[in-house]
Design an enzyme around this catalytic site. Structure first.
Site, short mmCIF file in Angstrom:
data_model
loop_
_atom_site.label_atom_id
_atom_site.label_comp_id
_atom_site.label_asym_id
_atom_site.label_seq_id
_atom_site.Cartn_x
_atom_site.Cartn_y
_atom_site.Cartn_z
N GLU A 64 -8.06 -12.07 -1.11
CA GLU A 64 -7.88 -11.70 0.30
C GLU A 64 -9.21 -11.68 1.06
OE1 GLU A 64 -6.48 -10.13 -2.22
OE2 GLU A 64 -4.33 -10.41 -1.90
N HIS A 93 2.57 -0.38 -0.63
CA HIS A 93 3.15 -1.52 0.10
C HIS A 93 3.86 -1.07 1.37
CE1 HIS A 93 2.52 -3.61 -3.74
NE2 HIS A 93 2.69 -4.75 -3.10
#
Ligand SMILES: Cc1ncc(C[n+]2csc(CCOP(=O)(O)OP(=O)(O)O)c2C)c(N)n1
Lengths: 322, 334
Positions: A57, A126
């Protein structure tokens, strides 16, 4: 103008497809981009335009920034918003700052997409709604559209914009459909809120998927004789302060509905602005409907009650309208 | 020697410019004309200039907090750089960047990152962009040995290798990351050996030898332009000054004998001067070059001193390329 019925999710795909067809400098990068090419949703595109990245990322976000500084317009798909933390050095220290640091020499036309998954039993890692953290960073533009029409128009505007734009997608909205103009140049400008319902008694400011609770709350209140004005913020940076202040000047009351954790939420900033600049217009204390400062638990029985919902919005309004 | 006589003169001129610019900056820190601190590249000039001279004007570079050498090495003009150090409006970054961010896009410098390792993905993205746009530009990324322990290094080299991007990863290994010696921060002392783990060539070069650096970088650039992918170059070099002048870090992390030995035996300017004399450049020619560089640096300092300070009312300028009416800005400053 002709229009088509699109879901929020297909509005995202359509916006990307149209912009990639229109402008060869638009590229996409991310971890599951291969899905796009495999399913053909982006049509026939040169494979140099779709970069299916390793799980990196920080690295691919920074590569997007470097590509943006040298002539491309990357759309970086960070998938789930919680993963943006790994990329945050490149978003905050580079994308947001390089133009300023170089005295205007750099230009960073990049879009970072990330979806907010919540209410889905994914537990704490999440289920974040981190837009307020990024609102604390000058130099970024931040949007959180609440429907397919705005999503398509704003995502396209973001791709055409010369500054870094963070797009927070609310996964509660994915399957909701709306009529969306088919004109490929249909754009919704960044930086403007939308009045979703007019009213005289109270202003309800709604962020992203909170619209699913604020509009039904306003309907219910109307049945009881209370007319709420619902402002869908759409743009978090820059914040359309003028629309909020104008509405509060009319109604004298403010409720802010925000999925973020309460402390330093977007709601906190809006409340502070209204307290500073429209205190005299207020007939009652400002109310915030937010998610409390606790990690998102796995169990749906624990998770669901944490978020804003219609009843909480109604209760907040009634607290300040006796 | 592979450089032409003109190129040799130019390489020496750029190395002298870095040295002289840095010395001036150190004096101005002392007399209070430069705010903050400066990280000098003295001792590392051959590595910087040798690498930059292997590039074209249109190639990209990214740099680090030790940011003065890279633009000078790539051919930037000195007055806007000096004005930036002094925080003036005529500064290359209009007084917004300062000593650690001397980017000059006119010579291909797209950014110097003061976040250690921060520029590595950016350079990789510039390489990706050249590849997508179908140009034969390359992107060269300067970083220190310290930066090679950041995740951004690993992630970037891996992606550049997979996609054979035209990127040159150039490590100025000066043996220290601020006060941390390489021997206590790296499992093995040669950064270049890490290249094998990514599937790209790793090259070690004597960073005090300008022509050796130039040759190694030239080979990596040619490889990148042929579409054969990235190279990791490690130039073994040494920083003569403190990590940052004006920070006053205690210098107990390295011995003064070690510093003196490098200054005496491994000074890249002295070494190159000898090489130039041996290659037939005359003493008078070199002395004239030295004088002209020193005059140019003096002029840059004068230019900076005579330049106005920025107007505080303009502090919001340069945040956005495409500002959206930002009504809050003025209200906020009250
Ligand atoms: C991410 C990050 N961590 C720490 C620092 C503080 N810092 C500034 S320079 C430096 C040393 C960097 O060493 P190296 O990469 O070898 O470059 P050199 O200073 O030797 O040129 C450190 C630790 C920083 N600027 N950024």
């Amino acid at each position: 103008m002709t229009s088509q019925r699109l879901s929020y999710l297909s509005a995202i795909l359509e916006a990307q497809k149209e912009e990639m067809e229109r402008d060869p400098s638009v590229i996409m990068m991310g971890e599951d981009i291969a899905l796009y090419s495999a399913t053909g949703v982006l049509g026939k595109l040169d494979n140099k335009r779709l970069w299916s990245t390793p799980i990196s990322e920080l690295g691919f976000t920074g590569m997007g920034v470097g590509a943006a500084m040298t002539g491309l317009r990357p759309i970086v798909d960070l998938t789930i918003a919680s993963f943006a933390y790994l990329a945050s050095d490149q978003i905050i220290n580079q994308a947001a700052k390089v133009r300023y640091l170089t005295g205007g020499q750099a230009r960073v036309p990049i879009v970072f997409r990330m979806s907010m998954w919540h209410n889905q039993a994914n537990a704490a890692q999440h289920s974040d709604r981190p837009y307020p953290m990024f609102m604390n960073v000058p130099g970024l533009k931040i949007i959180a559209p609440s429907g397919a029409r705005d999503m398509k128009g704003m995502l396209k505007a973001a791709i055409r914009d010369d500054d870094p734009v963070l797009v927070f997608e609310d996964n509660d909205l994915w399957m909701k459909s709306e009529d969306v103009p088919s004109d490929p140049d249909f754009l919704v400008p960044l930086g403007k809120a939308a009045v979703k319902r007019e009213g005289r008694d109270v202003t309800i400011v709604s962020i992203a998927g909170c619209i699913l609770h604020t509009l039904p709350a306003a309907e219910q209140l109307a049945g009881e004789g209370i007319e709420a004005e619902v402002i869908d913020l759409r743009s978090l940076a820059p914040l359309d302060t003028d629309s909020i202040l104008a509405s509060v000047a009319k109604t004298g009351r403010l409720v802010i509905v925000d999925y973020a954790h309460r402390t330093n939420s977007a709601a906190a900033e809006i409340a502070a602005i209204v307290a500073e600049e429209a205190f005299d217009a207020l007939k009652a204390p400002i109310q915030r409907v937010t998610t409390p400062d606790v990690h998102i638990p796995f169990s749906p029985k624990l998770e669901r009650p944490l978020y804003p919902n219609k009843d909480k919005v109604v209760a907040a309004v009634k607290k300040i309208i006796k | 020697m592979t450089l032409s006589k003109d190129q040799q003169r130019e390489a020496y001129r750029r190395m002298l410019s870095i040295r002289s610019f840095e010395q001036a900056a150190a004096r101005q820190i002392d007399n209070g004309e430069i705010p903050g601190a400066v990280h000098s590249s003295i001792g590392q000039e051959a590595a910087i200039v040798g690498a930059c001279m292997a590039l074209r004007d249109t190639d990209y570079i990214t740099g680090t907090h030790r940011s003065h050498g890279h633009p000078i090495g790539k051919g930037a003009k000195l007055p806007p750089l000096m004005a930036e150090l002094m925080g003036r409006t005529t500064g290359i970054c209009k007084g917004r960047g300062g000593s650690m961010h001397l980017a000059d896009s006119s010579v291909g410098i797209i950014g110097e990152s003061a976040i250690v390792g921060g520029g590595i993905p950016i350079a990789t993205g510039a390489g990706l962009s050249a590849h997508v746009r179908g140009t034969d530009q390359v992107s060269l990324c300067f970083f220190g040995d310290g930066a090679t322990n950041e995740g951004s290094f690993h992630e970037s080299l891996n992606m550049a290798a997979i996609w054979k991007l035209p990127v040159i990863y150039f490590c100025e290994n000066n043996l220290y990351a601020a006060t941390t010696p390489l021997r206590s921060s790296h499992g093995q002392p040669d950064v270049a050996h890490r290249a094998a783990g990514y599937g790209m060539p790793g090259v070690i070069v004597d960073g005090q030898d300008l022509e050796a650096v130039h040759a190694a970088t030239g080979a990596a650039v040619a490889r990148a332009r042929r579409g054969e992918g990235p190279t990791l170059i490690e130039a073994k070099t040494y920083r003569f000054d403190e990590h940052a002048i004006g920070l006053f870090l205690p210098s107990i992390y390295r011995s003064s004998e070690e510093v003196d030995r490098y200054k005496r035996e491994r000074d890249p300017l002295a070494l190159y001067r000898q090489a130039l004399l041996a290659a037939g450049h005359g003493e008078a020619e070199l002395a004239a070059l030295e004088q002209s560089v020193s005059r140019q640096v003096d002029e840059a300092v004068e230019f900076a001193r005579n330049s106005p300070h920025p107007d505080p009312a303009e502090v919001y300028e340069f945040m956005y390329s495409n500002p959206i009416n930002y009504p809050r800005a003025e209200r906020q400053s009250s």
